[in-house]
Design an enzyme around this catalytic site. Structure first.
Site, PDB file in Angstrom:
ATOM      1  N   ASP A   1      -2.683   8.744 -71.069  1.00  0.00           N
ATOM      2  CA  ASP A   1      -3.238   9.883 -70.556  1.00  0.00           C
ATOM      3  C   ASP A   1      -3.646  10.739 -72.032  1.00  0.00           C
ATOM      4  OD1 ASP A   1      -3.513  12.291 -69.137  1.00  0.00           O
ATOM      5  OD2 ASP A   1      -1.810  13.417 -69.998  1.00  0.00           O
ATOM      6  N   SER A   2      -4.465  11.880 -71.820  1.00  0.00           N
ATOM      7  CA  SER A   2      -5.081  12.323 -72.703  1.00  0.00           C
ATOM      8  C   SER A   2      -4.138  13.272 -73.673  1.00  0.00           C
ATOM      9  CB  SER A   2      -6.287  13.322 -72.301  1.00  0.00           C
ATOM     10  OG  SER A   2      -5.693  14.278 -71.376  1.00  0.00           O
TER      11      SER A   2
ATOM     12  N   TYR B   1      -9.651  16.119 -72.273  1.00  0.00           N
ATOM     13  CA  TYR B   1     -11.015  15.297 -71.579  1.00  0.00           C
ATOM     14  C   TYR B   1     -11.683  16.074 -70.637  1.00  0.00           C
ATOM     15  CZ  TYR B   1      -8.833  10.448 -72.793  1.00  0.00           C
ATOM     16  OH  TYR B   1      -8.376   9.296 -73.520  1.00  0.00           O
TER      17      TYR B   1
ATOM     18  N   CYS C   1      -3.963   9.560 -65.524  1.00  0.00           N
ATOM     19  CA  CYS C   1      -5.015  10.934 -66.087  1.00  0.00           C
ATOM     20  C   CYS C   1      -5.857  10.681 -64.911  1.00  0.00           C
ATOM     21  CB  CYS C   1      -5.425  10.748 -67.489  1.00  0.00           C
ATOM     22  SG  CYS C   1      -6.712  11.826 -67.825  1.00  0.00           S
ATOM     23  N   ASN C   2      -6.073  11.738 -64.046  1.00  0.00           N
ATOM     24  CA  ASN C   2      -7.038  11.857 -63.044  1.00  0.00           C
ATOM     25  C   ASN C   2      -8.541  11.791 -63.848  1.00  0.00           C
ATOM     26  OD1 ASN C   2      -5.825  12.822 -60.109  1.00  0.00           O
ATOM     27  ND2 ASN C   2      -4.661  13.352 -61.879  1.00  0.00           N
ATOM     28  N   THR C   3      -8.899  12.465 -64.802  1.00  0.00           N
ATOM     29  CA  THR C   3     -10.039  12.547 -65.502  1.00  0.00           C
ATOM     30  C   THR C   3     -10.342  11.171 -65.820  1.00  0.00           C
ATOM     31  OG1 THR C   3      -9.397  14.564 -66.363  1.00  0.00           O
ATOM     32  CG2 THR C   3     -11.608  13.883 -66.979  1.00  0.00           C
TER      33      THR C   3
ATOM     34  N   CYS D   1      -4.486  16.714 -61.801  1.00  0.00           N
ATOM     35  CA  CYS D   1      -4.318  16.543 -62.944  1.00  0.00           C
ATOM     36  C   CYS D   1      -3.070  16.416 -63.188  1.00  0.00           C
ATOM     37  CB  CYS D   1      -4.969  17.716 -63.887  1.00  0.00           C
ATOM     38  SG  CYS D   1      -4.773  17.964 -65.516  1.00  0.00           S
TER      39      CYS D   1
ATOM     40  N   HIS E   1      -1.174  16.613 -65.900  1.00  0.00           N
ATOM     41  CA  HIS E   1      -0.710  17.617 -66.766  1.00  0.00           C
ATOM     42  C   HIS E   1      -0.043  18.621 -65.944  1.00  0.00           C
ATOM     43  CE1 HIS E   1      -2.661  16.184 -70.308  1.00  0.00           C
ATOM     44  NE2 HIS E   1      -2.071  17.047 -71.053  1.00  0.00           N
TER      45      HIS E   1
HETATM   46  N1  DGL Z   1      -4.124  14.448 -67.692  1.00  0.00           N
HETATM   47  C1  DGL Z   1      -5.575  15.011 -67.553  1.00  0.00           C
HETATM   48  C2  DGL Z   1      -5.801  14.654 -65.952  1.00  0.00           C
HETATM   49  O1  DGL Z   1      -5.157  14.200 -65.189  1.00  0.00           O
HETATM   50  C3  DGL Z   1      -6.625  16.093 -67.871  1.00  0.00           C
HETATM   51  C4  DGL Z   1      -6.338  16.811 -69.210  1.00  0.00           C
HETATM   52  C5  DGL Z   1      -7.381  16.873 -69.988  1.00  0.00           C
HETATM   53  O2  DGL Z   1      -8.422  17.640 -69.725  1.00  0.00           O
HETATM   54  O3  DGL Z   1      -7.407  16.013 -71.110  1.00  0.00           O
HETATM   55  O4  DGL Z   1      -6.879  14.872 -65.505  1.00  0.00           O
END
Ligand code: DGL
Length: 252
Positions: free
Chosen positions: A7-8, A39, A71-73, A182, A184
């Site tokens: 993940d980020s 991200y 991480c979805n992004t 997301c 997070h």
């Molecule tokens: N955890 C990341 C997600 O699921 C995003 C957080 C970020 O902006 O880095 O998209």
């Protein structure tokens, strides 16, 4: 058999918690690319080569048998390219539109995610497949992932201003279920529920963990080692130990 969970930042630790519940002690390395967080605010043409490089280096070093892009992004941007580049199982994240649609009585659902995730066309595909009869309203927010990072480190956070635009947009008052797109946001569930207990909030962590086990169980599970690596500042060991993780001896 060890897996890499990526993940980020801290978001993927929600997936680690879900994995811990399903397969305690599963050997894994957690990699947080927190040197490049967030991200969600970066353009795709910068993110894609960056993610491919960081994950490519981690695959070289850790030699995992499967990779969870928690991480979805990163999933929306890089999953296709990663699958094409490496002969490994990659498990990605999708916003939990399906359970949100199943829970909605008003047939109006919300999707909260990073800006990078809500602008991806694949979201439309998920809506067509899992919520064709629902009105789906989205909010791409720059703030919530950062608030989750702060809360993780012990700060009291207020999500109300960041979440409000989802419900104040035309039709927003009809929303009765929200898909958290997301990872997070798993760490803000308590705050979302306190703010709007009338809404069903859908966490992405458990579906990803279940899918991961489905894919890796046939490969054979093994316990430990369980380490965490960071491309930025390391998270304090005391904050990692509840996840059954220890900082790696050599940094990423
Ligand atoms: N955890 C990341 C997600 O699921 C995003 C957080 C970020 O902006 O880095 O998209």
């Amino acid at each position: 058999m060890a897996i890499l969970v990526f993940d980020s930042g801290i978001g993927g630790l929600g997936v680690v918690t879900a994995l811990n519940g399903l397969a305690p002690g599963l050997a894994l390395t957690y990699l947080a690319d927190n040197g490049f967080f967030p991200y969600g605010e970066k353009p795709d043409d910068i993110l894609l080569p960056h993610i491919l490089r960081v994950i490519g280096q981690a695959i070289e070093r850790e030699k995992p048998e499967a990779v969870v892009i928690a991480c979805n992004t990163a999933s929306t941007i890089a999953l296709g390219a990663l699958r094409a580049a490496y002969p490994l199982p990659f498990i990605g994240c999708v916003p939990p539109i399906k359970p949100a649609a199943a829970a909605s009585r008003s047939r109006s659902i919300g999707v909260l995610a990073t800006k990078a995730t809500v602008r991806r066309p694949y979201l439309n595909g998920l809506v067509e497949k899992f919520a064709p009869d629902c009105t789906v309203l989205t909010l791409g927010t720059p703030d919530l992932a950062e608030l989750a990072e702060q809360k993780f480190r012990g700060a009291a956070v207020d999500v109300s201003a960041a979440v409000a635009p989802l419900f104040t947009q035309p039709g927003g008052e009809q929303i009765d279920a929200v898909a958290l797109g997301c990872t997070h946001y798993s760490f803000l569930l308590e705050e979302f529920l306190a703010l709007r207990p009338d809404i069903s909030w859908h966490d992405p962590a458990m579906p990803v963990a279940k899918q991961t086990l489905k894919i890796i169980e046939p490969l054979g599970l093994s316990p430990a080692p369980r380490t965490a690596r960071f491309t930025g500042a390391a998270i304090a060991p005391a904050l990692l130990s509840p996840f059954g993780l220890q900082p790696a001896v050599n940094p990423a």
